[in-house]
Design a protein around this motif. Structure first.
Motif, mmCIF file in Angstrom:
data_model
loop_
_atom_site.group_PDB
_atom_site.id
_atom_site.type_symbol
_atom_site.label_atom_id
_atom_site.label_comp_id
_atom_site.label_asym_id
_atom_site.label_seq_id
_atom_site.Cartn_x
_atom_site.Cartn_y
_atom_site.Cartn_z
ATOM 1 N N LEU A 38 -16.976 -23.199 -10.012
ATOM 2 C CA LEU A 38 -16.142 -22.564 -9.105
ATOM 3 C C LEU A 38 -16.185 -20.819 -9.227
ATOM 4 O O LEU A 38 -15.884 -20.550 -10.591
ATOM 5 C CB LEU A 38 -14.762 -22.895 -9.035
ATOM 6 N N TYR A 97 -16.915 -23.336 -4.423
ATOM 7 C CA TYR A 97 -17.390 -24.529 -5.023
ATOM 8 C C TYR A 97 -18.774 -24.966 -4.934
ATOM 9 O O TYR A 97 -19.329 -24.839 -3.911
ATOM 10 C CB TYR A 97 -16.553 -25.671 -4.736
ATOM 11 N N SER A 149 -19.261 -30.696 -6.490
ATOM 12 C CA SER A 149 -18.348 -30.817 -7.804
ATOM 13 C C SER A 149 -17.051 -30.987 -7.150
ATOM 14 O O SER A 149 -16.221 -31.575 -8.125
ATOM 15 C CB SER A 149 -18.298 -29.513 -8.351
#
Lengths: 253, 253
Positions: A138, A224, A228
Motif C-alpha cells: 500500500l 493497494y 493484496s
DNA sequence: CAGTGGTCTAGACCACGTC
DNA sequence: ACGTGGTCTAGACCACTGC
C-alpha cells in the motif's frame, strides 16, 4: 435495568446470538427464533430484542422481512469503521503481520480543492509505504489539515498506527469518513515502491475524514497492489451506505 | 396512527428533514433540532423521531453522539441496494444513457465452487457488455443458478435491465448481496470489448445474490474500465457493512 | 386465521457534553 | 446543573407470510 459493566443489554443479546450463529446453533439458511421467544428467553422487552437483531442485520448475518421469521444469511461478520479507516487496526484485527514507513513528508500550501475540503491554507503531505506479511502492498498519500500537522510531525517514521498514535497524543478521534474506491494504473513512484510494473492495476481508496464535530482532519489517496486486498460489502434490499459514482474521475492533486 | 398512504410516519419525517438539509435550512456542519423539539414539531413520539434520524444517519447525512446535538455531515445521500446490484437501476437513477448486449451465453456444468455457492450442478453463464453514454464501460460475466436459467434465456440479447425483467417475468426479487471489490488487469477479451490495452487496470466487483429466502440466484464478475465508475461509501465510527479482505485473490473460474 | 415482524406510543432512567 | 442522545419497558395496532 442493570447494564452490567456498561455494555448495553441489546449488545449482549446480539453477542450471544452471534455466537450461536457462528457455532452452528443457527445454521446458515435456518430461521432465528421469533422476537417474542427471544424476549422471553432473555427476559427483555421486545424492543430491546429488536435492537439486538438489528445489529446482526447491519453486520449482514441475518435478513428479515415483515411477516416471516428472520433468516441466517452467513457467518462472516462485516466489520467496523475503524477497519475501513485504519490499515493498522484492520490488519491487527485480522491477525496479519504489518508495518509502515514514512517515505517523504513536507508542509506546503493547500491546493484549491484541499483548502475547501480541509478548511485551511497550509497542509502537511505524507507519503507512506505499508506492508503486509513483509510485502509492500500500500502506498498512502495523506494530506493533513494544518491543525493536526504538528502532532503528525512528532510521530516516528515507522509509526505502526497513525490513528491510534494521534488519539494517544492529542485525543483525536476519527469519527466520519467518506470513501471513493476505483482502479488506477501504477505511476512511476507507485511502481517502484510496490515492486510492480508501471501501468499495472492498483486498487485506489480516496477518503476524507472528520472528527465528531465535523471538523476535517485529512484526505488521503491510498493505492493497494492488485491481489493484496479487496473490499467486501454485504447488503440487503433495505438500505446500505454504498453507491457508485460515474465518470470524469480525473486526478486532481 | 394514520399512516396516510401506507408510508411510515418516520419515513415521512425523514423525507422532510432530508429536504430541509438539501435545501440549506440545516447547512452542513450545523446542528439538527433536538429529538424533543422534533417530536413536538411533528406531533410524534420520541421513538418515531429517532427512527427518522436513524434513516438519515444510515444515509450518511447526519452524525450523532451521546450528549450532543446531531450534526449535518453532508448533502449527498448514499444510495440503495438496487443501485449497487443493478447497473441499469443505478444508471437510470443517476440520469445516464446506458445500454447492454449479450456477447455469449451457454449452459455448462457447475464448477466445484459454483455448485457450492449456487446449490446446483448445472449453470447458465452469460457474458454481457454494457455501455454508459455510448461508451463500453463494463464486462459482466454472470453465472445463474439452474432454476433461473430458463427465464434468463428468454430475455432479449439487448435487455436493458435483467433485474427488472426477471421480476416482471417470474417475480424474482434480488434481496441480499455479497460483494468483493478489487482491481485486476484486463485480459484479452476484456481489452477487446472495452477498447483498452491488455493489462490496463479494471475495477472488479464480484457478487453473489440471493432471494429473500436466502436462495442463491447468481454470482457475477463485473469489470469496469478504470475512470468510468467508482464506488462511494460514507461511514461513521458506529458501524458499517464494509470490510477489507486480505490477499490470495487468485482467480478461480 | 394465527404468527411474525414493522410501526408507534408514553414514560422512565442513564451516560455524556456543554456550560 | 441542565440538556441531549442512548437504552429500556409495556403495551398497542397494523401489514404481511404461511398454513
Amino acid at each position: 435495568m442493570d447494564r452490567g459493566g456498561m455494555v448495553a443489554r441489546y449488545e449482549r443479546i446480539a453477542d450471544e446470538l452471534r455466537r450461536e450463529i457462528l457455532s452452528g446453533v443457527h445454521p446458515v439458511g435456518s430461521q432465528l427464533p421469533s422476537e417474542a421467544e427471544l424476549a422471553e428467553r432473555y427476559g427483555a422487552a421486545r424492543g430491546t430484542v429488536r435492537q439486538a437483531v438489528a445489529v446482526l442485520a447491519a453486520e449482514g448475518l441475518v435478513g428479515s422481512r415483515q411477516g416471516a421469521r428472520r433468516i441466517v444469511l452467513g457467518r462472516v461478520r462485516s466489520q467496523s469503521f475503524a477497519e475501513l479507516h485504519s490499515f493498522a487496526q484492520w490488519a491487527r484485527a485480522n491477525g496479519h503481520r504489518f508495518g509502515g514507513q514514512v517515505i517523504e513528508q513536507c508542509r506546503r500550501p493547500a491546493s484549491g480543492a484541499e483548502s475547501v475540503k480541509l478548511g485551511c491554507e497550509e497542509v502537511l503531505e505524507v507519503l507512506r509505504l505499508r506492508s503486509l506479511e513483509g510485502e509492500p502492498v500500500l502506498v498512502e498519500r495523506t494530506v493533513y489539515a494544518e491543525w493536526v500537522a504538528a502532532a503528525v510531525e512528532k510521530l516516528p517514521a515507522d509509526c505502526e498506527s497513525v490513528t491510534e498514535a494521534l488519539y494517544a497524543s492529542i485525543g483525536l478521534v476519527f469519527a466520519y469518513g467518506e470513501h471513493l474506491i476505483d482502479a488506477v494504473a501504477a505511476g512511476a513512484v507507485d511502481a517502484r515502491l510496490l515492486g510492480v510494473r508501471r501501468g499495472s492495476p492498483l486498487l485506489r481508496q480516496r477518503r476524507t475524514t472528520t472528527t465528531h464535530e465535523g471538523r476535517p482532519v485529512e484526505t488521503s489517496d491510498d493505492r493497494y497492489r492488485a491481489g493484496s486486498v479487496a473490499f467486501s460489502i454485504r447488503n440487503s434490499i433495505g438500505a446500505n451506505p454504498l453507491a457508485r459514482q460515474a465518470g470524469d474521475l480525473r486526478f486532481e492533486r
